[in-house]
Design a protein around this motif. Structure first.
Motif, short mmCIF file in Angstrom:
data_model
loop_
_atom_site.label_atom_id
_atom_site.label_comp_id
_atom_site.label_asym_id
_atom_site.label_seq_id
_atom_site.Cartn_x
_atom_site.Cartn_y
_atom_site.Cartn_z
N GLY A 147 0.83 -1.22 0.03
CA GLY A 147 0.11 0.02 -0.05
C GLY A 147 0.70 1.29 0.10
O GLY A 147 0.64 2.04 -0.82
N SER A 148 1.88 1.36 0.72
CA SER A 148 2.75 2.48 1.02
C SER A 148 3.46 2.91 -0.49
O SER A 148 3.46 3.84 -0.75
CB SER A 148 3.83 2.22 1.91
N ILE A 149 3.97 1.70 -1.09
CA ILE A 149 4.54 1.86 -2.26
C ILE A 149 3.76 2.62 -3.41
O ILE A 149 3.88 3.43 -3.94
CB ILE A 149 5.46 0.56 -2.85
N MET A 150 2.38 1.94 -3.46
CA MET A 150 1.62 2.22 -4.44
C MET A 150 1.21 3.87 -4.05
O MET A 150 0.95 4.74 -4.92
CB MET A 150 0.27 1.51 -4.60
N THR A 216 -8.43 6.25 -1.47
CA THR A 216 -9.40 4.86 -1.03
C THR A 216 -9.21 3.61 -1.60
O THR A 216 -8.83 2.76 -1.06
CB THR A 216 -10.86 5.47 -1.02
N MET A 217 -9.39 3.65 -2.83
CA MET A 217 -9.79 2.52 -3.91
C MET A 217 -8.40 1.96 -3.92
O MET A 217 -8.64 0.47 -3.60
CB MET A 217 -10.16 2.86 -5.29
N ALA A 218 -7.31 2.33 -4.28
CA ALA A 218 -6.05 1.44 -4.36
C ALA A 218 -5.73 0.89 -2.98
O ALA A 218 -5.08 -0.23 -2.97
CB ALA A 218 -5.02 2.72 -4.84
N VAL A 219 -5.81 1.74 -1.90
CA VAL A 219 -5.44 1.38 -0.62
C VAL A 219 -6.39 -0.04 -0.28
O VAL A 219 -5.82 -0.90 0.37
CB VAL A 219 -5.89 2.47 0.45
N MET A 220 -7.83 0.15 -0.68
CA MET A 220 -8.57 -0.87 -0.23
C MET A 220 -8.08 -2.37 -1.18
O MET A 220 -8.34 -3.27 -0.61
CB MET A 220 -9.85 -0.40 -0.60
N MET A 221 -7.72 -2.03 -2.15
CA MET A 221 -7.43 -3.12 -3.15
C MET A 221 -6.24 -3.87 -2.67
O MET A 221 -5.87 -4.98 -3.01
CB MET A 221 -7.36 -2.90 -4.51
N ILE A 222 -4.99 -3.08 -2.17
CA ILE A 222 -3.88 -3.92 -1.95
C ILE A 222 -3.20 -3.83 -0.46
O ILE A 222 -2.30 -4.23 -0.14
CB ILE A 222 -2.70 -3.18 -3.05
N THR A 223 -4.19 -3.24 0.44
CA THR A 223 -3.56 -3.43 1.76
C THR A 223 -3.88 -4.80 2.65
O THR A 223 -3.73 -5.05 3.79
CB THR A 223 -3.77 -2.21 2.64
N ALA A 242 -10.52 2.93 3.45
CA ALA A 242 -11.13 1.66 2.93
C ALA A 242 -12.32 1.12 3.93
O ALA A 242 -13.17 0.36 3.39
CB ALA A 242 -9.78 0.52 3.19
N THR A 243 -12.19 1.34 5.24
CA THR A 243 -13.03 0.90 6.07
C THR A 243 -14.48 1.31 5.51
O THR A 243 -15.57 0.71 5.66
CB THR A 243 -12.98 1.27 7.39
N ILE A 244 -14.60 2.84 5.24
CA ILE A 244 -15.97 3.28 4.98
C ILE A 244 -16.38 2.55 3.51
O ILE A 244 -17.49 2.17 3.39
CB ILE A 244 -15.96 4.84 4.76
N ALA A 245 -15.39 2.47 2.74
CA ALA A 245 -15.68 2.25 1.32
C ALA A 245 -16.13 0.50 1.26
O ALA A 245 -17.07 0.17 0.55
CB ALA A 245 -14.51 2.23 0.34
N ALA A 246 -15.55 -0.27 2.06
CA ALA A 246 -15.79 -1.75 2.15
C ALA A 246 -17.06 -2.02 2.89
O ALA A 246 -17.63 -2.95 2.59
CB ALA A 246 -14.46 -2.57 2.78
N GLU A 247 -17.16 -1.05 3.93
CA GLU A 247 -18.72 -1.66 4.69
C GLU A 247 -19.86 -0.85 4.78
O GLU A 247 -20.77 -1.25 5.24
CB GLU A 247 -17.93 -1.46 6.39
N MET A 248 -19.88 0.35 4.21
CA MET A 248 -20.94 1.11 4.04
C MET A 248 -21.83 0.34 3.16
O MET A 248 -23.26 0.47 3.47
CB MET A 248 -20.58 2.40 3.39
#
Lengths: 288, 281
Positions: A147-150, A216-223, A242-248
């Motif tokens: 996640g950090s690298i991306m 949001t999106m990149a982090v959610m997909m790779i962390t 990512a928490t909001i995006a994944a759980e809402m």
């Protein structure tokens, strides 16, 4: 007739002028409107400082510390990469590169900002994640490191373009004075120009941080999205965004879980608000 | 160390940093084009997804993204241009203007997912628009607003003051002056800003997650109250939620999306470079 038309247009201009303030206030009000209901049922101390984020278990627990630390860890990691690289790149574009290639480099940096975050996430998933997994011999490559690298590359356009503006804005006579005293171009850069441009570079870094925390999106997909308190960069983490995006999508409207996600949103809003304020103060300082 | 030598080393390091910054763009584009080009066909672009999105095309997502881009710009462009005109031509150097500028900066810095929450709370729930095209367009429009205001203001500020003075001295009113002797010269700059900010929002996923995006909807929307599929969300769905999908389809979708956003961007950047060279004053 003409007078009336002009009157209406000018009123519309004044109204649109104030619109940005209205929207910032509206965003805050509507986040609070939903989020405040959360505190009716859950004490602040349990949520902000709690260690466990188990929104679906019984009893439900809304400890946001893992999420806050997750965002913090990923942000620190990405800044460790993007600050040195970004500032160096800004210096290269502003001071060193042959003017012929300057526009090409700047366009390249701008295109990096133009790639949608979901595409960066996807490419990260299929390239970087397997590499991280095999290089460090991990059970999964979905880690804070990936996640950090991306994210570092997503912060880069902001850092490079604002730092470059700050470096270019340094009065020419500073550099000329240094050169006249016998300094090499590089000595002038790291002893004179960087000092004069420091507030702008700091603002660039702040805005880069703001960009990374809000991503949001990149982090959610790779962390990896594991809501546990992280200890190293080689573990999966879950960020606030990512928490909001994944759980809402799966939370029930009007449930504590739903309100808790709005509280996460308020935290994000406040963090980015402060960061932007700080950056603006520093950018203002250069102009004076 | 010899200062000449240390300069040489330092410049090499700076060059490498610039290379590392630029290279990922080329790599990302290369990876997607190389793997995605084989998926592109007339059918892929014009058919609806079938078999749980494991086959078929991405037409509804393309149309959805197109509608979102168009709709959000239709809302944000007039508001943003008027806002920019206010800042450049009408505002005075006072506390209100200072707060306004701060508001614009903050609006630009609000995380995209927070826009999503805001859209959900205001448009979807409070105003009862539901998860619909109109909610999505409004959310994206507010996101685009700061960059359009900023671009408009910069474009207007670059028009020389003498243009305004001549018009005013001939008896034109303030609005006539803006309309006929300032705005036409600023128009190209405004359009560039609008194109660039549109390119940015077209690729956004987080703001449309809860306001408009449909997981799977194999037909086209019939009104602004309908949900739509959108390319960025579709890419997210098929790359994370559909196990065992043919990777070709995922790469193909990513390719269509970056062609969409990058061509808008390149168009804006080229237009801007061209205009900068044209300016004679």
């Amino acid at each position: 007739m003409k007078k009336i038309k002009e009157f209406i247009i000018e009123k519309a201009i004044f109204l649109s002028g104030g619109l940005s303030i209205i929207f910032v206030v509206l965003i805050f009000v509507f986040l609070i409107k939903e989020g405040v209901l959360f505190f009716k049922y859950v004490p602040l101390r349990d949520s902000l400082m709690g260690n466990n984020w188990y929104p679906l278990s019984n009893p439900e627990q809304f400890g946001m510390l893992p999420l806050i630390l997750g965002s913090l860890l990923v942000t620190i990691g990405s800044m460790l990469i993007s600050i040195p690289l970004g500032v160096a790149c800004a210096f290269y574009i502003a001071e060193v590169v042959n003017p012929k290639f300057k526009d090409i480099l700047k366009t390249g940096v701008e295109l990096l900002a133009a790639i949608p975050s979901v595409v960066i996430g996807f490419v990260g998933m299929v390239t970087l994640v397997p590499w991280v997994k095999s290089i460090f011999n991990l059970p999964t490559g979905l880690t804070a490191l990936s996640g950090s690298i991306m994210l570092a590359f997503m912060a880069m356009p902001t850092i490079v373009s604002i730092a470059e503006d700050a470096i270019t804005a340094v009065p020419r006579r500073y550099k000329e004075a240094a050169l006249a005293l016998g300094a090499t171009h590089w000595q002038a850069m790291y002893k004179v120009i960087i000092v004069a441009a420091a507030p702008g570079i700091f603002a660039a870094v702040m805005l880069g941080v703001g960009r990374v925390i809000g991503e949001t999106m990149a982090v959610m997909m790779i962390t990896g999205n594991a809501a546990v308190i992280p200890h190293t960069f080689l573990e999966p983490v879950r960020t606030l965004t990512a928490t909001i995006a994944a759980e809402m999508g799966e939370s029930i409207r009007g449930s504590n879980h739903y309100y808790a996600l709005f509280v996460v949103g308020i935290i994000l809003f406040v963090i980015t608000f402060i960061i932007n304020l700080l950056a603006d103060i520093f950018l203002h300082r250069i102009k004076k | 160390m010899n200062p000449k030598l240390s300069q040489k080393i330092a410049f090499t390091v700076l060059f490498l940093s610039a290379l590392i910054t630029i290279l990922p763009v080329l790599l990302i584009i290369a990876v997607i084009v190389k793997n995605g080009i084989s998926a592109i066909s007339w059918k892929f672009l014009t058919a609806a997804p079938t078999n749980g999105m494991r086959s078929g095309g991405i037409f509804p997502a393309i149309v959805g993204t197109f509608y979102l881009a168009l709709g959000s710009t239709a809302i944000s462009l007039p508001l943003g241009v008027l806002g920019g005109i206010y800042l450049s031509e009408y505002s005075k150097d006072n506390l209100f203007t200072r707060i306004l500028k701060l508001g614009i900066i903050n609006l630009a810095g609000v995380p995209s997912i927070v826009y999503g929450l805001f859209g959900l709370s205001l448009f979807v729930i409070y105003l009862k628009f539901g998860v619909s095209l109109i909610s999505g367009c409004l959310t994206l429009a507010i996101m685009e607003l700061p960059s359009i205001i900023t671009a408009t203001r910069a474009a207007l500020n670059s028009v020389p003051q003498s243009f305004r003075e001549v018009s005013l001295s001939l008896g034109a009113t303030k609005w006539q002056t803006i309309r006929y002797s300032v705005l036409p010269h600023a128009l190209p700059g405004i359009i560039t800003g609008a194109v660039l900010s549109n390119a940015r929002t077209t690729g956004e996923t987080a703001p449309i997650l809860f306001t408009v995006a449909a997981f799977y909807l194999p037909h086209l929307p019939s009104s602004v109250m309908d949900q739509v599929m959108a390319l960025p969300y579709h890419l997210y769905v098929i790359s994370t939620q559909i196990p065992g999908i043919n990777k070709n389809i995922t790469y193909g979708t990513a390719l269509v999306l970056i062609v969409f956003t990058l061509s808008l961007n390149l168009f804006g950047i080229i237009l801007r470079t061209y205009l900068r060279r044209q300016k004679k004053w």
